[in-house]
Scaffold this motif. Structure first.
Motif, short mmCIF file in Angstrom:
data_model
loop_
_atom_site.label_atom_id
_atom_site.label_comp_id
_atom_site.label_asym_id
_atom_site.label_seq_id
_atom_site.Cartn_x
_atom_site.Cartn_y
_atom_site.Cartn_z
N ASN A 205 0.85 -1.20 0.00
CA ASN A 205 0.00 0.00 0.00
C ASN A 205 0.88 1.24 0.00
O ASN A 205 1.86 1.30 0.73
CB ASN A 205 -0.89 0.02 1.24
N GLN B 85 -9.44 1.76 -8.33
CA GLN B 85 -9.28 1.10 -7.04
C GLN B 85 -10.49 1.32 -6.15
O GLN B 85 -11.11 0.39 -5.67
CB GLN B 85 -8.02 1.61 -6.35
N ASP C 66 -7.19 -1.88 -10.90
CA ASP C 66 -6.41 -1.40 -9.77
C ASP C 66 -6.91 -2.04 -8.48
O ASP C 66 -8.01 -1.76 -8.04
CB ASP C 66 -6.54 0.13 -9.70
N GLU C 67 -6.12 -2.90 -7.92
CA GLU C 67 -6.44 -3.60 -6.67
C GLU C 67 -7.86 -4.15 -6.66
O GLU C 67 -8.66 -3.82 -5.78
CB GLU C 67 -6.26 -2.66 -5.47
N ALA D 150 -8.92 -6.65 -3.42
CA ALA D 150 -8.83 -6.24 -2.02
C ALA D 150 -10.22 -6.26 -1.39
O ALA D 150 -11.16 -5.67 -1.92
CB ALA D 150 -8.22 -4.85 -1.93
N THR E 213 -1.85 -4.82 -7.64
CA THR E 213 -2.31 -5.50 -6.44
C THR E 213 -1.23 -5.52 -5.37
O THR E 213 -0.06 -5.33 -5.66
CB THR E 213 -2.74 -6.95 -6.77
N HIS E 214 -1.65 -5.73 -4.13
CA HIS E 214 -0.66 -5.98 -3.11
C HIS E 214 -0.72 -7.44 -2.66
O HIS E 214 -0.10 -7.84 -1.71
CB HIS E 214 -0.84 -5.04 -1.92
#
Lengths: 295, 315
Positions: free
Chosen positions: A37, A82, A159-160, A163, A190-191
């Motif tokens: 993040n 996101q 985007d992500e 999550a 992504t993380h």
């Protein structure tokens, strides 16, 4: 198809350097952009989606200069932001139809068919008349991908997207994404390491605005083959290990910390060799001090 | 653009607020003409309640009083995309800036035009109703209602454009309402300077509602004139429009010029220093310090004070 990013930099007025001279070349297929993040992923995604200006640098998709020819890029862009919202008092079908018109699909019949197909594809057809305000996180995310796919995009930016999704929703979502890479450049930011592992043929790791690594996930794993060691330790000795070894990750298994370290030679001391996975690559980049070279 | 107008209208037609505004104005107007509760003296003697002059006067007052409604309708169409966070999706479609802005503006303006049929229809139905005081009535004529409505449109457009600009450029509804308050202040401020004739003339130009211009042009009308003549369109009224309509157009032009599809706005004024957080994977076990608890009146006072300051900082 190719997306070339050259020396993109962006510093916010509060002094945060979101991107530092990032250069990337991305070809047709699923590309994973991995980073913690606050790494600068969303800034990069927004720049590529024509919603933000970098300070310096260029980005070109096929022959479209993204920073200059925004209108042209938008015609071939699919973007899942996101954190996006929806108009709560409107149903999925209505909003999707609206976006379809804005994306240039003028013929009513075609639009209707397309909206129907997308709602089916994203498993929302049953709920098409339900107000978007009542959608769950997973449904909203699927609606997001439906709107991103409307104009048959050649550049898809997500985007992500996973999550906050529960495991079943996440699988459903990844399945949806996996089909897209055949005919388009898809960038998945992504993380979550698993997302990249499961879907992407190519990836990059960024942290604090800097590109740390780009390459094939399998090659990346190969590069640390035989160099990752694990040990179950006692909580109280953790800081000791951190000073003595290059600890890349620590996890708890049944309440006991298990650490992974990076070492070219066998550290002994009860460490066992492990088969590295992408997570080790990722943590080695973010937290480890070792530089990884991937050819 | 047509799609955006259509969408805006569809959106509004599903919103109860649209009908509530309309109904509110309708009911107020009807209430006013059918009861003695609201006594507005316009000129001495026997000016007919259903004369064009009277109806125009009341309609313009409703427009001015309804400014809050105008701001609520015209201020939000762009703000909505930022509030609901739909901006990223809309702005990455192929829609052009002018299509987006003009579509949202026109759609919202049509809604305003609909809502402000409320006072006219309210007065019409009120005066046609059997329980209306029909003393001093002139012959009922539909034109007497249509014409005042048309006279209100310039003010609606002027106010609407100003609020639209406020919403589009600030992206926050708070600023729209601040503009609303400033307009009232401007009107009241100007009003207090209207003691002599020359000031009155000037005051008409500083009044965005056009009320002063209307008063100025009709101040020497006789009862007979008020009962028979259509409301003035020349003189200071024309002057008011010549001043304010370009201002309204300028507002729309400024909205177009300064609005952009960038979703992240880097403030040029606030140059705060970023707090650099050190990211680490350390999860050192930490003992939380002990705190004492009290749930008495003192704590409640403290909570109120805290809520106040949090609210102040966040709004």
């Amino acid at each position: 198809m190719q997306l070339s990013i050259n020396n993109l930099s962006k510093t916010y007025s509060n002094g945060v350097e979101a991107l530092k001279n990032v250069s990337l070349t991305i070809k047709t297929g699923m590309f994973g952009l991995l980073g913690p993040n606050g790494a600068g992923k969303s800034t990069l995604m927004r720049i590529l989606a024509t919603l933000q200006e970098p300070d310096t640098g260029i980005a070109v998709f096929n022959d479209i200069n993204i920073l200059k020819e925004k209108d042209k890029l938008r015609k071939t862009l699919g973007y899942l932001p996101q954190e996006f919202g929806v108009y709560p008092k409107i149903n999925a079908e209505t909003l999707l139809n609206h976006v379809a018109v804005l994306k240039g699909i003028n013929k009513r019949g075609e639009r209707k068919e397309l909206v129907k197909a997308l709602l089916n594809k994203t498993n929302l057809y049953e709920q098409r008349k339900k107000n978007l305000g009542g959608y769950s996180g997973g449904m909203k995310q699927r609606f997001g991908i439906a709107q991103a796919l409307i104009a048959n995009p050649k550049l898809i930016i997500v985007d992500e997207p996973t999550a906050g999704l529960d495991p079943a929703e996440r699988n459903r979502f990844l399945n949806l994404l996996s089909e897209l890479g055949d005919h388009a450049v898809v960038i998945l930011s992504t993380h979550i390491v698993e997302d990249v592992k499961e879907l992407c043929t190519d990836m990059a790791v960024i942290n604090k605005g800097e590109l740390l690594l780009q390459g094939n996930p399998l090659d990346a794993i190969e590069s640390i083959q035989g160099r990752v060691w694990k040990k179950i330790i006692d909580k109280t000795t953790l800081s000791e290990y951190k000073t003595n070894f290059n600890v890349v990750s620590e996890k708890l298994i049944a309440g006991k910390p298990i650490i992974h370290i990076l070492s070219d030679t066998n550290p002994g001391d009860g460490f066992e060799s492990v088969t590295p996975d992408l997570e080790d690559v990722y943590f080695a980049q973010i937290f480890g001090s070792a530089e990884l070279a991937i050819t | 653009m047509l799609e955006t107008i259509k969408f805006e209208l569809q959106y509004r037609l599903k919103r109860p607020a649209t009908y509530i505004y309309f109904a509110l104005l309708f009911a107020l107007a009807m209430f006013m003409v059918t009861t003695d509760v609201v006594q507005v003296s316009i000129g001495s003697g026997k000016v007919a309640p259903n004369a064009m002059f009277t109806l125009t006067f009341f309609h313009l007052v409703f427009v001015a009083l309804g400014m809050l409604i105008i701001s609520a309708v015209m201020g939000v169409p762009i703000v909505r995309d930022f509030e609901h966070n739909t901006s990223s999706i809309i702005f990455t479609t192929s829609t052009k800036k002018w299509q987006y802005l003009s579509g949202r503006f026109i759609g919202s303006f049509i809604v305003v035009l609909f809502i402000f049929l409320g006072p006219i229809l309210g007065m019409l139905f009120g005066q046609l109703s059997p329980w209306a005081e029909k003393e001093h009535f002139v012959a009922v004529n539909l034109m007497n209602y249509i014409y005042p409505y048309l006279q209100g449109i310039p003010a609606l457009f002027i106010l609407g454009s100003i609020f639209f600009m406020g919403g589009a450029l600030s992206r926050k509804i708070t600023y729209v309402y601040v503009i609303g308050v400033l307009m009232i202040v401007l009107y009241l401020g100007v009003d207090s300077f209207t003691s002599d004739i020359e000031n009155k003339k000037l005051a008409s130009l500083f009044d965005p509602f056009g009320l002063n211009a209307f008063f100025y042009e009709t101040q020497y009308w006789t009862t007979a004139e008020k009962n028979s003549l259509p409301p003035p369109t020349g003189g200071i009224v024309a002057f008011y429009r010549m001043v304010w309509l370009p201002i309204a157009c300028l507002c729309l032009f400024i909205s177009y010029f300064f609005f952009n599809f960038n979703v992240v706005r880097d403030s040029k004024w606030k140059k705060k220093k970023a707090v650099v957080n050190k990211v680490s994977n350390q999860s050192a076990p930490m003992q939380l310090p002990q705190a004492s608890f009290s749930f008495g009146f003192g704590n409640q006072l403290k909570s109120i004070q805290n809520m106040t300051s949090i609210y102040f900082k966040t709004s």
